[in-house]
Design a protein around this motif. Structure first.
Motif, mmCIF file in Angstrom:
data_model
loop_
_atom_site.group_PDB
_atom_site.id
_atom_site.type_symbol
_atom_site.label_atom_id
_atom_site.label_comp_id
_atom_site.label_asym_id
_atom_site.label_seq_id
_atom_site.Cartn_x
_atom_site.Cartn_y
_atom_site.Cartn_z
ATOM 1 N N GLY A 1 87.630 -51.842 -86.558
ATOM 2 C CA GLY A 1 88.755 -51.317 -85.792
ATOM 3 C C GLY A 1 88.347 -50.515 -84.574
ATOM 4 N N MET A 2 87.043 -50.463 -84.284
ATOM 5 C CA MET A 2 86.572 -49.703 -83.139
ATOM 6 C C MET A 2 85.267 -50.316 -82.629
ATOM 7 N N GLN A 3 84.832 -49.878 -81.450
ATOM 8 C CA GLN A 3 83.564 -50.353 -80.907
ATOM 9 C C GLN A 3 82.425 -49.991 -81.860
ATOM 10 N N GLU A 4 81.447 -50.870 -81.964
ATOM 11 C CA GLU A 4 80.359 -50.637 -82.914
ATOM 12 C C GLU A 4 79.657 -49.310 -82.655
ATOM 13 N N LYS A 5 79.370 -48.996 -81.392
ATOM 14 C CA LYS A 5 78.656 -47.749 -81.096
ATOM 15 C C LYS A 5 79.488 -46.536 -81.497
ATOM 16 N N ASP A 6 80.810 -46.634 -81.347
ATOM 17 C CA ASP A 6 81.680 -45.524 -81.745
ATOM 18 C C ASP A 6 81.725 -45.386 -83.263
ATOM 19 N N TRP A 7 81.739 -46.524 -83.936
ATOM 20 C CA TRP A 7 81.750 -46.498 -85.407
ATOM 21 C C TRP A 7 80.448 -45.907 -85.941
ATOM 22 N N LEU A 8 79.319 -46.328 -85.383
ATOM 23 C CA LEU A 8 78.039 -45.782 -85.816
ATOM 24 C C LEU A 8 77.947 -44.283 -85.536
ATOM 25 N N SER A 9 78.508 -43.861 -84.404
ATOM 26 C CA SER A 9 78.515 -42.428 -84.078
ATOM 27 C C SER A 9 79.350 -41.648 -85.088
ATOM 28 N N LEU A 10 80.477 -42.238 -85.503
ATOM 29 C CA LEU A 10 81.338 -41.593 -86.493
ATOM 30 C C LEU A 10 80.614 -41.453 -87.830
ATOM 31 N N VAL A 11 79.952 -42.513 -88.252
ATOM 32 C CA VAL A 11 79.186 -42.455 -89.500
ATOM 33 C C VAL A 11 78.066 -41.420 -89.389
ATOM 34 N N ALA A 12 77.451 -41.343 -88.208
ATOM 35 C CA ALA A 12 76.360 -40.382 -87.995
ATOM 36 C C ALA A 12 76.856 -38.949 -88.136
ATOM 37 N N VAL A 13 78.021 -38.649 -87.559
ATOM 38 C CA VAL A 13 78.591 -37.294 -87.647
ATOM 39 C C VAL A 13 78.834 -36.913 -89.102
ATOM 40 N N HIS A 14 79.447 -37.826 -89.852
ATOM 41 C CA HIS A 14 79.721 -37.538 -91.261
ATOM 42 C C HIS A 14 78.421 -37.447 -92.067
ATOM 43 N N SER A 15 77.417 -38.192 -91.675
ATOM 44 C CA SER A 15 76.126 -38.114 -92.361
ATOM 45 C C SER A 15 75.468 -36.757 -92.131
ATOM 46 N N LEU B 1 66.376 -21.625 -94.191
ATOM 47 C CA LEU B 1 66.656 -23.043 -94.401
ATOM 48 C C LEU B 1 67.393 -23.630 -93.204
ATOM 49 N N PHE B 2 68.403 -22.919 -92.723
ATOM 50 C CA PHE B 2 69.157 -23.431 -91.578
ATOM 51 C C PHE B 2 68.267 -23.561 -90.345
ATOM 52 N N ASN B 3 67.419 -22.549 -90.112
ATOM 53 C CA ASN B 3 66.537 -22.603 -88.944
ATOM 54 C C ASN B 3 65.564 -23.770 -89.026
ATOM 55 N N MET B 4 65.068 -24.064 -90.216
ATOM 56 C CA MET B 4 64.167 -25.204 -90.398
ATOM 57 C C MET B 4 64.904 -26.509 -90.106
ATOM 58 N N ILE B 5 66.129 -26.617 -90.617
ATOM 59 C CA ILE B 5 66.942 -27.819 -90.381
ATOM 60 C C ILE B 5 67.295 -27.951 -88.907
ATOM 61 N N ASN B 6 67.585 -26.825 -88.278
ATOM 62 C CA ASN B 6 68.047 -26.831 -86.891
ATOM 63 C C ASN B 6 66.966 -27.211 -85.890
ATOM 64 N N GLU B 7 65.711 -27.230 -86.332
ATOM 65 C CA GLU B 7 64.625 -27.658 -85.460
ATOM 66 C C GLU B 7 64.679 -29.164 -85.206
ATOM 67 N N PHE B 8 65.380 -29.898 -86.043
ATOM 68 C CA PHE B 8 65.489 -31.342 -85.909
ATOM 69 C C PHE B 8 66.781 -31.703 -85.175
ATOM 70 N N PRO B 9 66.755 -32.749 -84.356
ATOM 71 C CA PRO B 9 68.008 -33.224 -83.763
ATOM 72 C C PRO B 9 68.907 -33.797 -84.848
ATOM 73 N N THR B 10 70.203 -33.753 -84.629
ATOM 74 C CA THR B 10 71.127 -34.326 -85.595
ATOM 75 C C THR B 10 71.036 -35.853 -85.566
ATOM 76 N N ILE B 11 71.536 -36.469 -86.618
ATOM 77 C CA ILE B 11 71.584 -37.937 -86.643
ATOM 78 C C ILE B 11 72.485 -38.436 -85.524
ATOM 79 N N PHE B 12 73.575 -37.726 -85.280
ATOM 80 C CA PHE B 12 74.494 -38.100 -84.200
ATOM 81 C C PHE B 12 73.768 -38.111 -82.857
ATOM 82 N N GLU B 13 72.949 -37.088 -82.614
ATOM 83 C CA GLU B 13 72.214 -37.016 -81.354
ATOM 84 C C GLU B 13 71.239 -38.178 -81.211
ATOM 85 N N ILE B 14 70.622 -38.576 -82.309
ATOM 86 C CA ILE B 14 69.674 -39.686 -82.262
ATOM 87 C C ILE B 14 70.396 -41.012 -82.045
ATOM 88 N N VAL B 15 71.492 -41.222 -82.773
ATOM 89 C CA VAL B 15 72.217 -42.491 -82.687
ATOM 90 C C VAL B 15 72.855 -42.678 -81.318
#
Length: 261
Positions: free
Chosen positions: A92-106, A131-145
């Motif tokens: 129901g949406m563009q593939e890149k938009d759908w993948l971005s949506l899944v990435a945000v929820h992931s 823990l948050f600071n360690m996690i925050n050193e990595f880009p989000t999945i959304f940013e990568i996708v």
């Protein structure tokens, strides 16, 4: 990885990371699996998310694997559950938009699992912050996708890595220059420390489009000519020797998109 039943989101019935380091390791493993599903394995992931099937979820495992599966039957579940019904929005949406949506929820799911463990095992304020600071050193999945976290531009890489090619004016020379500008070679051992520091400064913000790790001067990298993301050669199974013969490199994700279209 076909969707199947009876598989939970942990690594086994007694899998419970109890320290900040263990929870962070669990986070990194699950994250790597999800990134793999949405990048290198995107064609397989797309196929498994059939809108005709029941509500499906995307799970990442500490073993860096992923799975499209039905949600857990237990109520409440053993661990927080990922977004339900990701397959219904696929067509129901563009593939890149759908993948971005899944990435945000992931991304949201990864944080919920990590801090579920933190709450369950009594992390105090300092532990939660660490823990948050360690996690925050990595880009989000959304940013990568979406490619919103980019490395240094191709042009800058071209100037630093291949200034010797700039005087070439024939067609073959220009093609070669473009190709080599997209390849970051490991540094020789006899190059000076200043050169290493300069290279690290220039590419310090560079992140692999497959695994999300930072640039390192002693590793081989290659840039996709379509989406302009950079990748470890080892992540996309490209060696320096093979790259010599590639005129236009397409990453697995771009290759899969073109094949479907």
């Amino acid at each position: 990885m076909e969707a199947g039943g009876g598989v939970g989101v942990g690594a086994g019935p007694n899998y419970n990371p109890r320290t900040v380091e263990e929870v962070f390791k669990d986070f990194k493993g699950r994250r790597a699996g999800l990134i793999k599903a949405l990048t290198n394995d995107v064609e397989d992931f797309y196929r498994q998310c059939d809108p005709e099937k029941e509500n499906l979820c995307l799970y990442g495992f500490p073993s860096e694997q992923w799975e499209v599966n039905l949600p857990a039957e237990e109520v409440p579940p053993e661990l927080p559950e990922p977004a339900l019904g990701i397959n219904f929005a696929r067509d129901g949406m563009q593939e890149k938009d759908w993948l971005s949506l899944v990435a945000v929820h992931s991304d949201a799911w990864l944080l919920s699992v990590a801090f579920y463990f933190g709450a369950r095992f009594g992390f105090d304020k300092a532990d939660r912050k660490r823990l948050f600071n360690m996690i925050n050193e990595f880009p989000t999945i959304f940013e990568i996708v979406t490619g919103s976290v980019k490395k240094q531009s191709k042009e800058k890489s071209s100037v630093s890595n291949h200034s010797s090619n700039k005087s070439k004016s024939n067609s073959k020379g220009r093609d070669s220059q473009v190709k080599y500008s997209r390849i970051a070679q490991p540094k020789d051992d006899d190059e000076g420390l200043d050169d290493d520091e300069e290279d690290d400064d220039e590419h310090g913000d560079t992140l692999c489009g497959a695994c999300g790790d930072n640039y390192a001067a002693d590793e081989f990298w290659i840039c996709c000519d379509i989406c302009e993301k950079w990748f470890h050669g080892k992540c996309v199974k490209i060696t320096p020797a093979r790259a010599e013969h590639i005129k236009q490199y397409k990453c697995p994700s771009c290759s899969n998109k073109r094949a479907r279209s």
